[in-house]
Every structure is written in structure tokens, then in C-alpha cells.
Design a protein around this motif. Structure first.
Motif, PDB file in Angstrom:
ATOM      1  N   VAL A  96       0.836  -1.206   0.000  1.00  0.00           N
ATOM      2  CA  VAL A  96       0.000   0.000   0.000  1.00  0.00           C
ATOM      3  C   VAL A  96       0.867   1.251   0.000  1.00  0.00           C
ATOM      4  N   TRP A  97       1.862   1.283   0.883  1.00  0.00           N
ATOM      5  CA  TRP A  97       2.718   2.469   0.970  1.00  0.00           C
ATOM      6  C   TRP A  97       3.587   2.629  -0.271  1.00  0.00           C
ATOM      7  N   ALA A  98       4.056   1.518  -0.833  1.00  0.00           N
ATOM      8  CA  ALA A  98       4.859   1.595  -2.052  1.00  0.00           C
ATOM      9  C   ALA A  98       4.024   2.164  -3.209  1.00  0.00           C
ATOM     10  N   PHE A  99       2.761   1.736  -3.291  1.00  0.00           N
ATOM     11  CA  PHE A  99       1.872   2.243  -4.342  1.00  0.00           C
ATOM     12  C   PHE A  99       1.621   3.732  -4.148  1.00  0.00           C
ATOM     13  N   ILE A 100       1.371   4.150  -2.927  1.00  0.00           N
ATOM     14  CA  ILE A 100       1.118   5.564  -2.634  1.00  0.00           C
ATOM     15  C   ILE A 100       2.328   6.411  -3.038  1.00  0.00           C
ATOM     16  N   ARG A 101       3.516   5.930  -2.715  1.00  0.00           N
ATOM     17  CA  ARG A 101       4.724   6.692  -3.065  1.00  0.00           C
ATOM     18  C   ARG A 101       4.956   6.700  -4.572  1.00  0.00           C
ATOM     19  N   SER A 102       4.669   5.578  -5.225  1.00  0.00           N
ATOM     20  CA  SER A 102       4.905   5.504  -6.672  1.00  0.00           C
ATOM     21  C   SER A 102       3.992   6.444  -7.441  1.00  0.00           C
ATOM     22  N   ARG A 103       2.825   6.732  -6.902  1.00  0.00           N
ATOM     23  CA  ARG A 103       1.864   7.643  -7.550  1.00  0.00           C
ATOM     24  C   ARG A 103       1.883   9.029  -6.919  1.00  0.00           C
ATOM     25  N   ASN A 104       2.707   9.206  -5.911  1.00  0.00           N
ATOM     26  CA  ASN A 104       2.775  10.485  -5.201  1.00  0.00           C
ATOM     27  C   ASN A 104       1.393  10.915  -4.708  1.00  0.00           C
ATOM     28  N   LEU A 105       0.662   9.961  -4.140  1.00  0.00           N
ATOM     29  CA  LEU A 105      -0.689  10.246  -3.665  1.00  0.00           C
ATOM     30  C   LEU A 105      -0.638  10.969  -2.310  1.00  0.00           C
ATOM     31  N   PRO A 106      -1.464  11.979  -2.114  1.00  0.00           N
ATOM     32  CA  PRO A 106      -1.552  12.598  -0.791  1.00  0.00           C
ATOM     33  C   PRO A 106      -2.213  11.626   0.189  1.00  0.00           C
ATOM     34  N   TYR A 107      -1.864  11.745   1.447  1.00  0.00           N
ATOM     35  CA  TYR A 107      -2.479  10.923   2.487  1.00  0.00           C
ATOM     36  C   TYR A 107      -2.578  11.738   3.766  1.00  0.00           C
ATOM     37  N   CYS A 108      -3.386  11.283   4.680  1.00  0.00           N
ATOM     38  CA  CYS A 108      -3.632  12.037   5.907  1.00  0.00           C
ATOM     39  C   CYS A 108      -2.352  12.160   6.740  1.00  0.00           C
ATOM     40  N   GLU A 109      -2.111  13.342   7.258  1.00  0.00           N
ATOM     41  CA  GLU A 109      -0.897  13.642   8.022  1.00  0.00           C
ATOM     42  C   GLU A 109      -0.739  12.794   9.276  1.00  0.00           C
ATOM     43  N   LEU A 110      -1.824  12.227   9.783  1.00  0.00           N
ATOM     44  CA  LEU A 110      -1.756  11.462  11.027  1.00  0.00           C
ATOM     45  C   LEU A 110      -0.867  10.227  10.897  1.00  0.00           C
ATOM     46  N   TYR A 111      -0.751   9.679   9.687  1.00  0.00           N
ATOM     47  CA  TYR A 111       0.129   8.535   9.496  1.00  0.00           C
ATOM     48  C   TYR A 111       1.578   8.900   9.804  1.00  0.00           C
ATOM     49  N   ASP A 112       1.989  10.106   9.453  1.00  0.00           N
ATOM     50  CA  ASP A 112       3.354  10.546   9.710  1.00  0.00           C
ATOM     51  C   ASP A 112       3.565  10.918  11.170  1.00  0.00           C
ATOM     52  N   GLN A 113       2.476  10.972  11.918  1.00  0.00           N
ATOM     53  CA  GLN A 113       2.567  11.316  13.341  1.00  0.00           C
ATOM     54  C   GLN A 113       2.425  10.088  14.232  1.00  0.00           C
ATOM     55  N   GLY A 114       2.562   8.911  13.611  1.00  0.00           N
ATOM     56  CA  GLY A 114       2.598   7.674  14.389  1.00  0.00           C
ATOM     57  C   GLY A 114       1.299   6.921  14.505  1.00  0.00           C
ATOM     58  N   PHE A 115       0.226   7.400  13.884  1.00  0.00           N
ATOM     59  CA  PHE A 115      -1.052   6.700  13.938  1.00  0.00           C
ATOM     60  C   PHE A 115      -1.120   5.682  12.809  1.00  0.00           C
ATOM     61  N   SER A 116      -1.391   4.444  13.154  1.00  0.00           N
ATOM     62  CA  SER A 116      -1.480   3.390  12.136  1.00  0.00           C
ATOM     63  C   SER A 116      -2.913   3.146  11.694  1.00  0.00           C
ATOM     64  N   ARG A 117      -3.901   3.560  12.505  1.00  0.00           N
ATOM     65  CA  ARG A 117      -5.307   3.433  12.163  1.00  0.00           C
ATOM     66  C   ARG A 117      -5.969   4.800  12.323  1.00  0.00           C
ATOM     67  N   LEU A 118      -6.918   5.092  11.437  1.00  0.00           N
ATOM     68  CA  LEU A 118      -7.562   6.406  11.457  1.00  0.00           C
ATOM     69  C   LEU A 118      -9.067   6.262  11.609  1.00  0.00           C
ATOM     70  N   GLY A 119      -9.495   5.337  12.451  1.00  0.00           N
ATOM     71  CA  GLY A 119     -10.914   5.134  12.656  1.00  0.00           C
ATOM     72  C   GLY A 119     -11.496   6.116  13.653  1.00  0.00           C
ATOM     73  N   CYS A 120     -12.670   5.790  14.135  1.00  0.00           N
ATOM     74  CA  CYS A 120     -13.354   6.659  15.090  1.00  0.00           C
ATOM     75  C   CYS A 120     -12.509   6.879  16.338  1.00  0.00           C
ATOM     76  N   ILE A 121     -12.496   8.093  16.815  1.00  0.00           N
ATOM     77  CA  ILE A 121     -11.758   8.404  18.041  1.00  0.00           C
ATOM     78  C   ILE A 121     -12.434   7.709  19.222  1.00  0.00           C
ATOM     79  N   GLY A 122     -11.657   6.917  19.953  1.00  0.00           N
ATOM     80  CA  GLY A 122     -12.191   6.192  21.101  1.00  0.00           C
ATOM     81  C   GLY A 122     -12.663   4.791  20.799  1.00  0.00           C
ATOM     82  N   CYS A 123     -12.461   4.312  19.581  1.00  0.00           N
ATOM     83  CA  CYS A 123     -12.919   2.966  19.210  1.00  0.00           C
ATOM     84  C   CYS A 123     -12.292   1.905  20.104  1.00  0.00           C
ATOM     85  N   PRO A 124     -13.091   0.976  20.647  1.00  0.00           N
ATOM     86  CA  PRO A 124     -12.551  -0.080  21.507  1.00  0.00           C
ATOM     87  C   PRO A 124     -11.539  -0.982  20.802  1.00  0.00           C
ATOM     88  N   LEU A 125     -11.634  -1.086  19.480  1.00  0.00           N
ATOM     89  CA  LEU A 125     -10.685  -1.931  18.754  1.00  0.00           C
ATOM     90  C   LEU A 125      -9.254  -1.454  18.917  1.00  0.00           C
TER      91      LEU A 125
END
Length: 288
Positions: free
Chosen positions: A181-210
Motif C-alpha cells: 500500500v505504501w509503495a503504491f502511494i509513493r509511486s503515484r505520489n498520492l496525498p495521504y492524511c498527516e496522522l500517518y506521519d505522526q505515528g497513527f497506524s489506524r484512522l478510525g473513530c476516536i475512542g474505538c474499543p478496537l
């Protein structure tokens, strides 16, 4: 050459491992081919073609780009939960203005209080059913599910799915790895949410029990106003339904905690994240 002993058929895990190990370029060609192959079926169900379920996460960005490269007809839709990270919502507005929004009738935390559903847990995922999995009924949906994300998905999900609940679905990156997934994103220079670069691996609902206790702690430390919103909703829920029996005339489960504070403490302890998650109803009734 087969890595199995003579006379032995490959197991389900063997087949999944082989699919995951394929080169990324082969996976891209296969994903695009699948989208093109099933497009006629999607157009039979809707003049708009595929219904692409878009969450704003990295996997959603990939399936949307694959649909574009495949040249297939589709519309992308985002289900607003009302407790998604603000940075994620802003990212979708800025970089995916073509995505249509499905807005709920009432905010999720108000629904919690009024509908007597109780706090979401890993085993009681009404929030997903009501706020994340709706939309696209009668259409052929494209989803960004990947089997690498959990053992359950590896056994229950395939690239093409037919669910009694949600109809036809195509998971074009089912056998992609996180690295793919990350290789594809870089190969296409796709924008992505900044939270990934801040250490978040999941971007679901805030407070999710999962996310487990550590995940909740981190999210609520980042967005303390959301923790306050959750706590206020839990207390309102308890006060409204305390002493009101369920449909069977029995005390509701949360009475065991003794108070609204007791229910809140239990939910924040991490115990609500125990058990095997069933986020998608399809994972229970999938006909594969």
C-alpha cells in the motif's frame, strides 16, 4: 516449484501466503483487471457503476486510484461518523472533493444515549452497522479490506464477495500487504492524511474499543475534547436507562457496574476491547 511435500494440497493459509508474496506490479495488474472484469455487473446494478466505500485512510486512497487507473465508472462515498479525527475530515475535504458524503440523521454519541445501545465494545459493534457500513444497497461495492489486517479476515474475505446483507463487493487489494500500500502511494505520489506521519497506524473513530486501552489513551490524549464528549454521553446514557429493564424484563448489563462512573471506568479499562471483533456483518454471514 511447490514448497509442499508430494501428495499434499496447499492449505488455505498457504494460498493466502502465496497471494501476499506476489510482486506489487503483479498485484496492481490483477487489481485493475478485476475492476475492469466486473464493471459490466456494476453498471447493470447502477448507472453510476461501482459504489466505492471511501474512509479517507490509506487503503481507500489506493482503491480509488486503482479505479481511476482502471478507467471504470464509479462514485466514491464517505460515511461521516461524527467522531472521526478532525485531520482526517479535513484531508478528505481538501484532497478528495469529488467524494460524496453520507451524513447521519443524528450524531453517534447522541444515538448512544437515545437508542439504548450502550457503549460500543469489541463484541457489540452497533456503531459500525449504523454509521460505517450503510450505503450502496443494491450497488456493486468496492471496499478496501485487506486480509493481512487480521486472521479472521484472512479466512472470511476474498477479492469477490457476495453477502446476503450487503450484496456484491469487490476487494481489489485483499491480498496487498501494508508495504504494498505504501509503495503504491509513493509511486503515484498520492496525498495521504498527516496522522500517518505522526505515528497513527489506524484512522478510525476516536475512542474505538478496537484500538485497545493504549490506543484509546493515545487518541484521547491527542483529542481530549472527544474524551469529554464520550464521558458525557456515557453518563447521560446511564442516567436515562438505569433501572429500565430490557425487552425481556431483565436488568440491563450495565447495572452490574453500579454507577455511571463504574460503567465509564470499565469501558476505559480496556476490557471492552476483549474478544474477537466482528466489525463487518459480512464476516458472520459471508457466502464465499
Amino acid at each position: 516449484m511447490s514448497d509442499l511435500l508430494p501428495g499434499f494440497e496447499p492449505s488455505e493459509k498457504d494460498l493466502v501466503d502465496r497471494a501476499l508474496a506476489q510482486p506489487l506490479e503483479d498485484k496492481i495488474r490483477r487489481s485493475i483487471g478485476l475492476l475492469q472484469m466486473y464493471e459490466a455487473g456494476a453498471l447493470k446494478l447502477s448507472p453510476d457503476g461501482y459504489y466505492l466505500a471511501f474512509s479517507g485512510g490509506k487503503d481507500s486512497c489506493v482503491i480509488k486510484q486503482l479505479a481511476i487507473e482502471a478507467g471504470v465508472k464509479f462514485k466514491a462515498f464517505y460515511n461521516l461518523t461524527t467522531i472521526d479525527p478532525p485531520e482526517l475530515v479535513l484531508f478528505i475535504k481538501q484532497h478528495h472533493a469529488d467524494v460524496e458524503w453520507n451524513k447521519p440523521e443524528i450524531p453517534m454519541l447522541k444515538y448512544l444515549v437515545e437508542k439504548a445501545k450502550g457503549v460500543p465494545t469489541k463484541l457489540m459493534r452497533w456503531c459500525c452497522e449504523v454509521y460505517k457500513e450503510h450505503g450502496g444497497n443494491g450497488c456493486f461495492r468496492i471496499v478496501g479490506v485487506r486480509v493481512e489486517e487480521s486472521t479472521a479476515r484472512a479466512y472470511r474475505w476474498r477479492e469477490f464477495l457476495q453477502s446476503p446483507t450487503h450484496g456484491l463487493m469487490l476487494a481489489p487489494i485483499a491480498y496487498w500487504t501494508d508495504a504494498d500500500v505504501w509503495a503504491f502511494i509513493r509511486s503515484r505520489n498520492l496525498p495521504y492524511c498527516e496522522l500517518y506521519d505522526q505515528g497513527f497506524s489506524r484512522l478510525g473513530c476516536i475512542g474505538c474499543p478496537l484500538a485497545g486501552k493504549s490506543g484509546q489513551d493515545r487518541e484521547f490524549a491527542r483529542w481530549p475534547k472527544y474524551e469529554a464528549m464520550w464521558k458525557r454521553a456515557v453518563f447521560k446514557f446511564y442516567d436515562r436507562w438505569h433501572g429500565v429493564p430490557n425487552r425481556k424484563g431483565e436488568p440491563r448489563y450495565f447495572e452490574d457496574f453500579g454507577s455511571a462512573q463504574g460503567l465509564w471506568d470499565w469501558w476505559r479499562s480496556g476490557k471492552s476491547s476483549e474478544g474477537e471483533a466482528q466489525c463487518f456483518q459480512e464476516e458472520m454471514d459471508m457466502n464465499t
